[in-house]
Design an enzyme around this catalytic site. Structure first.
Site, PDB file in Angstrom:
ATOM      1  N   CYS A 123      -0.429   4.072   2.586  1.00 56.24           N
ATOM      2  CA  CYS A 123      -0.639   3.981   3.904  1.00 56.24           C
ATOM      3  C   CYS A 123      -0.068   2.501   4.278  1.00 56.24           C
ATOM      4  O   CYS A 123       0.900   2.155   4.405  1.00 56.24           O
ATOM      5  CB  CYS A 123      -1.807   4.391   4.640  1.00 56.24           C
ATOM      6  SG  CYS A 123      -3.115   4.044   3.671  1.00 56.24           S
ATOM      7  N   SER A 124      -1.340   1.811   4.908  1.00 55.69           N
ATOM      8  CA  SER A 124      -0.870   0.458   5.081  1.00 55.69           C
ATOM      9  C   SER A 124      -2.177  -0.508   5.239  1.00 55.69           C
ATOM     10  O   SER A 124      -2.324  -1.564   5.761  1.00 55.69           O
ATOM     11  CB  SER A 124      -0.706   0.530   6.786  1.00 55.69           C
ATOM     12  OG  SER A 124      -1.826   1.190   7.383  1.00 55.69           O
ATOM     13  N   CYS A 125      -3.074  -0.069   3.844  1.00 59.42           N
ATOM     14  CA  CYS A 125      -3.966  -1.133   3.561  1.00 59.42           C
ATOM     15  C   CYS A 125      -3.478  -2.655   3.284  1.00 59.42           C
ATOM     16  O   CYS A 125      -2.611  -2.762   2.634  1.00 59.42           O
ATOM     17  CB  CYS A 125      -4.661  -0.776   2.388  1.00 59.42           C
ATOM     18  SG  CYS A 125      -5.604   0.896   2.593  1.00 59.42           S
TER      19      CYS A 125
ATOM     20  N   CYS B 157       0.761  -1.168  -0.119  1.00 61.23           N
ATOM     21  CA  CYS B 157      -0.069  -0.012  -0.031  1.00 61.23           C
ATOM     22  C   CYS B 157       0.904   0.966  -0.093  1.00 61.23           C
ATOM     23  O   CYS B 157       1.443   1.231   0.933  1.00 61.23           O
ATOM     24  CB  CYS B 157      -1.005   0.099   1.166  1.00 61.23           C
ATOM     25  SG  CYS B 157      -1.642   1.565   1.197  1.00 61.23           S
TER      26      CYS B 157
HETATM   27 FE    FE Z   1      -3.303   2.143   3.061  1.00 62.49          FE
END
Ligand code: FE
Length: 224
Positions: free
Chosen positions: A129-131, A126
């Protein structure tokens, strides 16, 4: 309240040492000043409770359920796909619905399953961000959220893979998939050779978290 702590003498360590020693001081995780977003989170949390939208117990139990999810869920999905070609077809066509068959609810996010073959290797990131497919893999590792991984996975995926010990032949195409808030990716790794006739339970033990992110391949060595 007065509190004395004789570090090095009052508790055991799992390593052997002759003399008491001091650990280097380490900051507590909540030592730093509270950030803007932490204040916002607390404010929204308190408001939702005050207005009766949710209870603190509901929030707590949701966090507990979130923390309870592990890559074993994803490993079960992969092992089923390796064992059942019809399921594999449904999984590749609609990951969300196929996971539901195994009792894994994806919620509002769509799960896209990408299959590794002898010609194509898939890697998930991602960049924003951190998906991450938390419903099938649990919480992402810290490196997945790092700026270095997020930027390098798209710029130089082969170098990143090599650092994880994954070396691909020149003939293999690397596909990098950028996750979003409403679309998550899961890699279906290649089934290791020599596993014909294995049960799903036994196969699932070869399927590591990293093999489903795509930084590694499923193998007996990887599962050690
Ligand atoms: Fe994300």
């Amino acid at each position: 309240m007065a509190h004395t702590h004789e570090h090095g003498r009052d508790h055991d360590h799992d390593h052997d040492h002759g003399a008491p020693h001091r650990h280097p001081p380490r900051a507590d995780h909540d030592d730093r000043p509270v950030s803007y977003y932490q204040v916002m989170t607390t404010a929204v949390f308190e408001l939702l409770i005050e207005k009766g939208v949710v209870t603190a117990a509901e929030v707590r139990s949701n966090i507990e359920a979130m923390d309870g999810r592990t890559p074993e869920q994803g490993a079960r999905v992969v092992a089923r796909a390796w064992s059942d070609p019809a399921f594999r077809g449904r999984l590749l066509a609609d990951g969300t619905a196929a996971c539901q068959e195994l009792g894994i609810e994806m919620g509002p996010t769509r799960l896209v399953v990408v299959e590794n073959t002898d010609q194509v290797h898939n890697l998930v990131v991602c960049t924003l961000c951190s998906c991450y497919p938390r419903m099938v893999l649990g919480r992402p590792p810290d490196w997945y959220k790092s700026r270095a991984y997020r930027s390098r996975a798209v710029r130089e995926p082969r170098a990143v893979l090599a650092e994880f010990g994954t070396r691909l032949g020149d003939g293999v195409t690397v596909r990098v998939h950028d996750s979003t808030a409403d679309m998550r990716y899961l890699v279906l790794p290649r089934r290791p050779a020599g596993t014909q006739g294995w049960s799903e339970e036994k196969l699932a033990r070869l399927v590591t978290r990293d093999s489903m992110i795509g930084v590694a391949e499923a193998s007996e060595a990887a599962a050690l």
